[in-house]
Design a protein around this motif. Structure first.
Motif, PDB file in Angstrom:
ATOM      1  N   ALA A 140       0.825  -1.209   0.000  1.00 47.16           N
ATOM      2  CA  ALA A 140       0.000   0.000   0.000  1.00 47.16           C
ATOM      3  C   ALA A 140       0.856   1.254   0.000  1.00 47.16           C
ATOM      4  CB  ALA A 140      -0.926  -0.009   1.219  1.00 47.16           C
ATOM      5  N   VAL A 141       1.901   1.255   0.796  1.00 45.04           N
ATOM      6  CA  VAL A 141       2.743   2.447   0.901  1.00 45.04           C
ATOM      7  C   VAL A 141       3.674   2.564  -0.310  1.00 45.04           C
ATOM      8  CG1 VAL A 141       4.414   3.672   2.339  1.00 45.04           C
ATOM      9  CG2 VAL A 141       2.603   2.321   3.410  1.00 45.04           C
ATOM     10  N   LEU A 142       4.139   1.438  -0.826  1.00 41.01           N
ATOM     11  CA  LEU A 142       5.030   1.490  -1.993  1.00 41.01           C
ATOM     12  C   LEU A 142       4.326   2.107  -3.196  1.00 41.01           C
ATOM     13  CD1 LEU A 142       7.574  -1.136  -3.123  1.00 41.01           C
ATOM     14  CD2 LEU A 142       5.944  -0.285  -4.789  1.00 41.01           C
ATOM     15  N   LEU A 143       3.070   1.765  -3.418  1.00 44.84           N
ATOM     16  CA  LEU A 143       2.338   2.337  -4.550  1.00 44.84           C
ATOM     17  C   LEU A 143       2.125   3.840  -4.363  1.00 44.84           C
ATOM     18  CD1 LEU A 143      -0.256  -0.496  -5.241  1.00 44.84           C
ATOM     19  CD2 LEU A 143       1.819   0.040  -6.525  1.00 44.84           C
ATOM     20  N   ALA A 144       1.911   4.267  -3.121  1.00 46.27           N
ATOM     21  CA  ALA A 144       1.815   5.701  -2.857  1.00 46.27           C
ATOM     22  C   ALA A 144       3.157   6.380  -3.120  1.00 46.27           C
ATOM     23  CB  ALA A 144       1.372   5.944  -1.418  1.00 46.27           C
ATOM     24  N   TYR A 145       4.231   5.718  -2.752  1.00 49.48           N
ATOM     25  CA  TYR A 145       5.580   6.251  -2.975  1.00 49.48           C
ATOM     26  C   TYR A 145       5.842   6.457  -4.467  1.00 49.48           C
ATOM     27  CZ  TYR A 145      10.711   6.548  -2.574  1.00 49.48           C
ATOM     28  OH  TYR A 145      12.027   6.946  -2.646  1.00 49.48           O
ATOM     29  N   VAL A 146       5.442   5.480  -5.281  1.00 48.23           N
ATOM     30  CA  VAL A 146       5.618   5.603  -6.733  1.00 48.23           C
ATOM     31  C   VAL A 146       4.882   6.831  -7.255  1.00 48.23           C
ATOM     32  CG1 VAL A 146       5.040   4.546  -8.945  1.00 48.23           C
ATOM     33  CG2 VAL A 146       6.042   3.154  -7.136  1.00 48.23           C
ATOM     34  N   ALA A 147       3.643   7.035  -6.795  1.00 46.32           N
ATOM     35  CA  ALA A 147       2.856   8.179  -7.257  1.00 46.32           C
ATOM     36  C   ALA A 147       3.501   9.501  -6.863  1.00 46.32           C
ATOM     37  CB  ALA A 147       1.443   8.100  -6.684  1.00 46.32           C
ATOM     38  N   GLU A 148       4.246   9.513  -5.773  1.00 47.24           N
ATOM     39  CA  GLU A 148       4.820  10.758  -5.267  1.00 47.24           C
ATOM     40  C   GLU A 148       6.223  11.041  -5.770  1.00 47.24           C
ATOM     41  OE1 GLU A 148       2.351  10.627  -1.028  1.00 47.24           O
ATOM     42  OE2 GLU A 148       4.515  10.276  -1.061  1.00 47.24           O
ATOM     43  N   MET A 149       6.898  10.049  -6.333  1.00 43.25           N
ATOM     44  CA  MET A 149       8.311  10.222  -6.673  1.00 43.25           C
ATOM     45  C   MET A 149       8.610  10.152  -8.164  1.00 43.25           C
ATOM     46  SD  MET A 149       9.954  10.906  -3.914  1.00 43.25           S
ATOM     47  CE  MET A 149      11.676  10.444  -4.079  1.00 43.25           C
ATOM     48  N   PHE A 150       7.551  10.116  -8.994  1.00 42.00           N
ATOM     49  CA  PHE A 150       7.740  10.099 -10.441  1.00 42.00           C
ATOM     50  C   PHE A 150       6.818  11.144 -11.070  1.00 42.00           C
ATOM     51  CE2 PHE A 150       9.294   6.020  -9.061  1.00 42.00           C
ATOM     52  CZ  PHE A 150      10.379   5.775  -9.888  1.00 42.00           C
ATOM     53  N   PRO A 151       7.157  11.640 -12.267  1.00 35.23           N
ATOM     54  CA  PRO A 151       6.307  12.646 -12.919  1.00 35.23           C
ATOM     55  C   PRO A 151       4.876  12.155 -13.069  1.00 35.23           C
ATOM     56  CG  PRO A 151       8.398  12.426 -14.073  1.00 35.23           C
ATOM     57  CD  PRO A 151       8.359  11.321 -13.067  1.00 35.23           C
ATOM     58  N   ARG A 152       3.917  13.075 -12.941  1.00 34.90           N
ATOM     59  CA  ARG A 152       2.517  12.653 -12.938  1.00 34.90           C
ATOM     60  C   ARG A 152       2.088  12.027 -14.259  1.00 34.90           C
ATOM     61  NH1 ARG A 152       1.570  18.415 -12.089  1.00 34.90           N
ATOM     62  NH2 ARG A 152       1.304  19.490 -14.068  1.00 34.90           N
ATOM     63  N   HIS A 153       2.710  12.432 -15.385  1.00 33.13           N
ATOM     64  CA  HIS A 153       2.304  11.844 -16.656  1.00 33.13           C
ATOM     65  C   HIS A 153       2.864  10.433 -16.858  1.00 33.13           C
ATOM     66  CE1 HIS A 153       6.215  13.800 -17.427  1.00 33.13           C
ATOM     67  NE2 HIS A 153       6.384  12.866 -18.344  1.00 33.13           N
ATOM     68  N   LEU A 154       3.698   9.963 -15.907  1.00 34.34           N
ATOM     69  CA  LEU A 154       4.261   8.615 -15.996  1.00 34.34           C
ATOM     70  C   LEU A 154       3.771   7.699 -14.876  1.00 34.34           C
ATOM     71  CD1 LEU A 154       8.028   9.417 -16.736  1.00 34.34           C
ATOM     72  CD2 LEU A 154       6.292   8.710 -18.382  1.00 34.34           C
ATOM     73  N   ARG A 155       3.011   8.221 -13.943  1.00 36.65           N
ATOM     74  CA  ARG A 155       2.685   7.455 -12.732  1.00 36.65           C
ATOM     75  C   ARG A 155       1.987   6.138 -13.040  1.00 36.65           C
ATOM     76  NH1 ARG A 155       0.333  12.644  -9.511  1.00 36.65           N
ATOM     77  NH2 ARG A 155       2.338  13.616  -9.013  1.00 36.65           N
ATOM     78  N   GLY A 156       1.021   6.175 -13.953  1.00 38.47           N
ATOM     79  CA  GLY A 156       0.295   4.950 -14.271  1.00 38.47           C
ATOM     80  C   GLY A 156       1.214   3.890 -14.840  1.00 38.47           C
ATOM     81  N   ARG A 157       2.059   4.279 -15.785  1.00 41.52           N
ATOM     82  CA  ARG A 157       2.953   3.304 -16.402  1.00 41.52           C
ATOM     83  C   ARG A 157       4.008   2.791 -15.422  1.00 41.52           C
ATOM     84  NH1 ARG A 157       4.443   6.672 -21.649  1.00 41.52           N
ATOM     85  NH2 ARG A 157       3.534   8.316 -20.371  1.00 41.52           N
ATOM     86  N   ILE A 158       4.500   3.672 -14.566  1.00 49.05           N
ATOM     87  CA  ILE A 158       5.493   3.245 -13.582  1.00 49.05           C
ATOM     88  C   ILE A 158       4.866   2.257 -12.602  1.00 49.05           C
ATOM     89  CG2 ILE A 158       6.970   4.000 -11.689  1.00 49.05           C
ATOM     90  CD1 ILE A 158       8.073   4.723 -14.387  1.00 49.05           C
ATOM     91  N   GLN A 159       3.632   2.542 -12.181  1.00 46.48           N
ATOM     92  CA  GLN A 159       2.960   1.605 -11.282  1.00 46.48           C
ATOM     93  C   GLN A 159       2.683   0.272 -11.973  1.00 46.48           C
ATOM     94  OE1 GLN A 159      -0.487   3.594  -9.602  1.00 46.48           O
ATOM     95  NE2 GLN A 159       0.724   4.302  -7.857  1.00 46.48           N
ATOM     96  N   ALA A 160       2.280   0.314 -13.243  1.00 49.15           N
ATOM     97  CA  ALA A 160       2.034  -0.924 -13.983  1.00 49.15           C
ATOM     98  C   ALA A 160       3.312  -1.751 -14.098  1.00 49.15           C
ATOM     99  CB  ALA A 160       1.484  -0.605 -15.375  1.00 49.15           C
ATOM    100  N   LEU A 161       4.428  -1.072 -14.377  1.00 50.34           N
ATOM    101  CA  LEU A 161       5.705  -1.783 -14.496  1.00 50.34           C
ATOM    102  C   LEU A 161       6.132  -2.358 -13.151  1.00 50.34           C
ATOM    103  CD1 LEU A 161       8.113  -2.614 -16.197  1.00 50.34           C
ATOM    104  CD2 LEU A 161       9.142  -0.368 -15.757  1.00 50.34           C
ATOM    105  N   THR A 162       5.957  -1.575 -12.085  1.00 49.75           N
ATOM    106  CA  THR A 162       6.308  -2.063 -10.753  1.00 49.75           C
ATOM    107  C   THR A 162       5.489  -3.291 -10.389  1.00 49.75           C
ATOM    108  OG1 THR A 162       6.826   0.203 -10.072  1.00 49.75           O
ATOM    109  CG2 THR A 162       6.553  -1.420  -8.325  1.00 49.75           C
TER     110      THR A 162
END
Length: 344
Positions: A140-162
């Motif tokens: 739960a916290v890792l996914l929030a971390y991804v949203a906060e530490m990458f550009p907003r236009h990449l957040r979905g793809r970064i989360q999908a890759l993670t």
């Protein structure tokens, strides 16, 4: 006096650190290194989450357990996950994302290792509850971390890759179980030893993962976070030559959990809860029971693990498929429905 006023206006107009991070055209080399660690953390998490499913037939045979007993042990992890998701979110908001992620990783790794030394159903049930709490707190916290530490236009793809990297832990654990469990009646214990391997990535993360910039800024620690953003900007400038102007995402405000059930968010909360309920039942529930049910219907332990190992491969391309459209559709839907969503 005019000079003082101009200086104050300049400070007010200064873009936030979150906005400066979101203007980065792409992930920088430093962010890619973070992504490797985050993917590895997720991989061990998902491997450990599914560990008991593959160990269950062997545990049942060695301890002469009933299907009902296996149901209790399986439910133990999910009960722990319910507790962990709630506690993890609270800890992350209070003490920070980084240390909650690392602490949860150490927690579940310790109790996963304890599972390898369990002597009966009672202590194994306790260990699986505690392991599940750490597993879900970390996710739960890792996914929030991804949203906060990458550009907003990449957040979905970064989360999908993670998630894709993390879900690879399921077939890896499945195939490990397929070859290890048939070697002896107590060989199932090695599955939990492997699940505890996430502690190694947790140790590396202490030095390599910074605290969330967005969390620090929201908690009055922007001075500590600024060097991280400046480093990312320097890397982006060396790659792209220029950066667009920052666009603010809106003020960061603290909120209470009860607001999720208020008029503004109740619809979204209910929809998300229902979807995640069906996801848990359809994916994790199915995976948790399948090896035991196949053995119960006449297949050998080796045959059961072979079939489940093959089926587990489907999770990874499913997550990667989201890469193709997640950011495009998400942004189009939000922009096109902004007036309507603002009422909720």
């Amino acid at each position: 006096m005019a000079s003082t006023a101009d200086s104050a206006t300049s400070r007010v107009a200064e873009p936030s650190l979150a906005a400066r991070m979101s203007r980065l055209p792409s992930a920088t080399p430093t962010q890619r290194r973070w992504l490797v660690l985050l993917g590895a953390l997720m991989l061990f998490d998902q491997a450990d989450l599914n560990a008991f499913a593959y160990a269950a037939p062997a545990v049942r045979a060695q301890w002469d357990l009933s299907v009902g007993d296996i149901g209790i042990l399986t439910s133990a992890s999910f009960f722990g996950m319910f507790v962990g998701s709630t506690a993890g979110g609270w800890l992350a908001d209070r003490y920070g994302r980084k240390w909650t992620i690392i602490g949860a990783t150490f927690w579940y790794s310790a109790f996963s290792l304890a599972c390898a030394f369990a002597v009966g159903m009672v202590d194994l049930t306790i260990y699986r509850v505690l392991t599940g709490a750490g597993l879900q707190a970390m996710v739960a916290v890792l996914l929030a971390y991804v949203a906060e530490m990458f550009p907003r236009h990449l957040r979905g793809r970064i989360q999908a890759l993670t998630l894709a990297v993390g879900l690879a832990g399921i077939p890896l654990m499945a195939w490990f179980s397929r070859f290890v469990i048939p070697t002896g009646p107590s060989a199932w214990r090695w599955i939990f030893v492997l699940g505890a391997g996430g502690v190694v990535i947790g140790i590396v993360s202490i030095w390599k993962l910074p605290e969330s910039v967005r969390w620090q800024e929201a908690n009055g620690r922007g001075v500590s976070a600024a060097p991280i953003v400046e480093k990312l900007e320097r890397e982006a400038l060396s790659l792209f030559g220029a950066l667009p102007e920052p666009e603010e995402e809106g003020p960061i405000v603290k909120a209470r959990t009860s607001e999720l059930f208020g008029r503004a968010y109740i619809r979204r909360t209910l929809v998300a809860a229902v979807m995640l309920t069906f996801l848990a039942v359809g994916f994790y529930g199915f995976n948790s029971w399948l090896p035991t049910l196949l053995v119960d219907h006449g297949l050998s332990a080796s045959q059961s693990l072979t079939y489940t190992s093959i089926l587990s491969l489907a999770a990874v391309p499913g997550a990667l498929f989201a890469w193709l459209f997640i950011d495009r559709w998400e942004r189009v839907a939000c922009c096109g429905s902004s007036n309507r969503l603002s009422r909720y």
